[in-house]
Scaffold this active site. Structure first.
Site, PDB file in Angstrom:
ATOM      1  N   MET A  26       0.848  -1.197   0.000  1.00 19.14           N
ATOM      2  CA  MET A  26       0.000   0.000   0.000  1.00 19.14           C
ATOM      3  C   MET A  26       0.885   1.250   0.000  1.00 19.14           C
ATOM      4  O   MET A  26       0.432   2.340   0.369  1.00 19.14           O
ATOM      5  CB  MET A  26      -0.931   0.006   1.215  1.00 19.14           C
ATOM      6  CG  MET A  26      -1.906  -1.172   1.188  1.00 19.14           C
ATOM      7  SD  MET A  26      -3.482  -0.803   1.975  1.00 19.14           S
ATOM      8  CE  MET A  26      -2.955  -0.420   3.629  1.00 19.14           C
ATOM      9  N   GLY A  32      11.071  -2.884   5.543  1.00 21.21           N
ATOM     10  CA  GLY A  32      10.341  -4.161   5.520  1.00 21.21           C
ATOM     11  C   GLY A  32       9.945  -4.511   4.089  1.00 21.21           C
ATOM     12  O   GLY A  32      10.165  -5.641   3.618  1.00 21.21           O
ATOM     13  N   HIS A  33       9.400  -3.523   3.378  1.00 18.35           N
ATOM     14  CA  HIS A  33       9.047  -3.760   1.965  1.00 18.35           C
ATOM     15  C   HIS A  33      10.307  -4.036   1.144  1.00 18.35           C
ATOM     16  O   HIS A  33      10.301  -4.884   0.251  1.00 18.35           O
ATOM     17  CB  HIS A  33       8.333  -2.535   1.383  1.00 18.35           C
ATOM     18  CG  HIS A  33       7.029  -2.206   2.047  1.00 18.35           C
ATOM     19  ND1 HIS A  33       6.861  -1.110   2.848  1.00 18.35           N
ATOM     20  CD2 HIS A  33       5.819  -2.848   2.018  1.00 18.35           C
ATOM     21  CE1 HIS A  33       5.609  -1.069   3.289  1.00 18.35           C
ATOM     22  NE2 HIS A  33       4.960  -2.113   2.801  1.00 18.35           N
ATOM     23  N   GLY A 144       4.951 -10.100   4.436  1.00 16.76           N
ATOM     24  CA  GLY A 144       5.754 -10.029   5.659  1.00 16.76           C
ATOM     25  C   GLY A 144       5.047 -10.704   6.828  1.00 16.76           C
ATOM     26  O   GLY A 144       3.827 -10.589   6.989  1.00 16.76           O
ATOM     27  N   LYS A 146       5.059  -9.824   9.752  1.00 20.75           N
ATOM     28  CA  LYS A 146       4.499  -8.850  10.702  1.00 20.75           C
ATOM     29  C   LYS A 146       2.970  -8.891  10.679  1.00 20.75           C
ATOM     30  O   LYS A 146       2.319  -8.764  11.694  1.00 20.75           O
ATOM     31  CB  LYS A 146       4.985  -7.444  10.366  1.00 20.75           C
ATOM     32  CG  LYS A 146       4.737  -6.493  11.503  1.00 20.75           C
ATOM     33  CD  LYS A 146       4.675  -5.079  11.023  1.00 20.75           C
ATOM     34  CE  LYS A 146       3.387  -4.482  11.473  1.00 20.75           C
ATOM     35  NZ  LYS A 146       2.654  -3.780  10.493  1.00 20.75           N
ATOM     36  N   SER A 182       6.726  -0.410  10.101  1.00 21.02           N
ATOM     37  CA  SER A 182       5.343  -0.288   9.644  1.00 21.02           C
ATOM     38  C   SER A 182       5.156   1.101   9.056  1.00 21.02           C
ATOM     39  O   SER A 182       5.723   2.078   9.568  1.00 21.02           O
ATOM     40  CB  SER A 182       4.397  -0.462  10.844  1.00 21.02           C
ATOM     41  OG  SER A 182       3.101   0.016  10.528  1.00 21.02           O
ATOM     42  N   SER A 183       4.349   1.178   8.018  1.00 11.71           N
ATOM     43  CA  SER A 183       4.070   2.497   7.428  1.00 11.71           C
ATOM     44  C   SER A 183       3.413   3.400   8.468  1.00 11.71           C
ATOM     45  O   SER A 183       3.588   4.612   8.459  1.00 11.71           O
ATOM     46  CB  SER A 183       3.154   2.346   6.216  1.00 11.71           C
ATOM     47  OG  SER A 183       3.729   1.436   5.308  1.00 11.71           O
TER      48      SER A 183
HETATM   49  O1  PAF Z   1      -0.098  -5.700   3.639  1.00 15.04           O
HETATM   50  C1  PAF Z   1      -0.516  -4.780   2.885  1.00 15.04           C
HETATM   51  O2  PAF Z   1       0.169  -3.799   2.632  1.00 15.04           O
HETATM   52  C2  PAF Z   1      -1.916  -4.896   2.295  1.00 15.04           C
HETATM   53  O3  PAF Z   1      -2.793  -5.497   3.193  1.00 15.04           O
HETATM   54  C3  PAF Z   1      -1.923  -5.611   0.943  1.00 15.04           C
HETATM   55  C4  PAF Z   1      -1.484  -7.064   1.066  1.00 15.04           C
HETATM   56  C5  PAF Z   1      -1.015  -4.887  -0.042  1.00 15.04           C
HETATM   57  C6  PAF Z   1      -3.350  -5.596   0.365  1.00 15.04           C
HETATM   58  O4  PAF Z   1      -3.811  -4.299   0.181  1.00 15.04           O
END
Ligand code: PAF
Length: 286
Positions: A26, A32-33, A144, A146, A182-183
């Site tokens: 998102m 983390g990403h 993740g 998390k 976390s964002s």
């Molecule tokens: O984990 C996230 O960022 C969201 O829940 C996802 C998997 C991208 C779905 O919108």
């Protein structure tokens, strides 16, 4: 890196390609990403990242409108991480509507943990992820640990719908303080940032008790609760110990049966809701 917003254009571009690794996000990307993208990069010839703040997974009064958005920085992180494709759809290009078909995961999995205070959240997550998978057709999707409940629910959704995609779960990335990346950490004030790592420290208190032989779920939960209770700024939503696959609450832990359990916590600091979890007996997520 190619950037697409239209599902059909992305589909045309990806047609005939194999070995696609997909990282759905998102946005407001962090380390983390980056770890998910790095894992996908190391395992797949082609890496697709999606950025879409999914309105379906926010309830009334939740933070959809103020959810952090940082497109330029996200694009840089994706490019630096070696993503081949960035997919940035919109609610319009994804044809979201109130009357659309939705993917509803089993109530037994959505009525526990975060699902209790976020009804509809995991239906929104499952619906969008299945939609994205149908557009990207990856061989592997990266999530993740998390978001342990999200992982368990999506694993079940993929299996129930016979979706041919391999789910890869990557370990939680933490700040040196222990706070899970976390964002939503962006919402925290300096004072709140100093308290937030206590969620993880609470989980670790239970981990220490577990390593010393405490197998009673109630006692492990209590160890977390006793730790976090020292910090009045934390309002605990839940501390629960559940089976990592079915998310059923566990009344006993046994090393011999090899049950993998998630010890999970959610708490609010100010208006920010944070989650974290540990796997017990510890095993690296795969
Ligand atoms: O984990 C996230 O960022 C969201 O829940 C996802 C998997 C991208 C779905 O919108």
């Amino acid at each position: 890196m190619e950037i697409f917003t239209a599902p059909q254009e992305l589909r045309d571009y990806l047609r005939g390609r194999s070995g696609i690794g997909f990282v759905p996000t998102m946005g407001a990307l962090h380390q983390g990403h980056a770890s998910l993208i790095a894992r996908a990069r190391s395992e797949c010839p082609m890496v697709v990242v999606s950025i879409f703040v999914n309105p379906l997974q926010f309830g009334p009064g939740e933070d959809l409108n103020r959810y952090p958005r940082s497109p330029e920085m996200d694009w840089q992180l994706c490019r630096a991480g070696g993503a081949d494709v960035l997919f940035c759809p919109t609610a319009e290009t994804l044809a979201l509507s109130a009357s659309m078909t939705q993917v509803v995961p089993p109530l037994s999995m959505t009525s526990v943990l975060c699902g209790r205070s976020r009804p509809g959240h995991f239906t929104g997550v499952s619906t969008i992820v299945v939609k994205l998978l149908e557009i990207v057709h990856p061989q592997r999707v990266y999530l993740g640990q998390k978001d342990g409940q999200q992982v368990a629910i999506l694993r079940r959704v993929l299996a129930d719908l016979h979706l041919e995609v391999d789910l890869r779960v990557c370990p939680t990335v933490r700040l040196p303080s222990g706070l899970a990346m976390s964002s939503r950490n962006q919402y925290l004030s300096a004072a709140e940032l100093a308290i937030a790592p206590e969620l993880y420290k609470g989980l670790q208190a239970a981990r220490v008790a577990f390593d010393r032989g405490t197998m009673d779920p109630a006692k492990l939960i209590e160890a977390v609760q006793l730790h976090v209770a020292q910090f009045p700024a934390l309002t605990v939503d839940y501390v629960e110990l559940v089976d990592a696959i079915s998310l059923s609450p566990l009344t006993e832990l046994s090393l011999t049966t090899g049950i993998l359990a998630i010890l999970a916590i959610a708490a609010k600091i100010g208006s920010t809701r944070l989650i974290d979890n540990l796997l017990l007996p510890y095993a690296s997520p795969t």
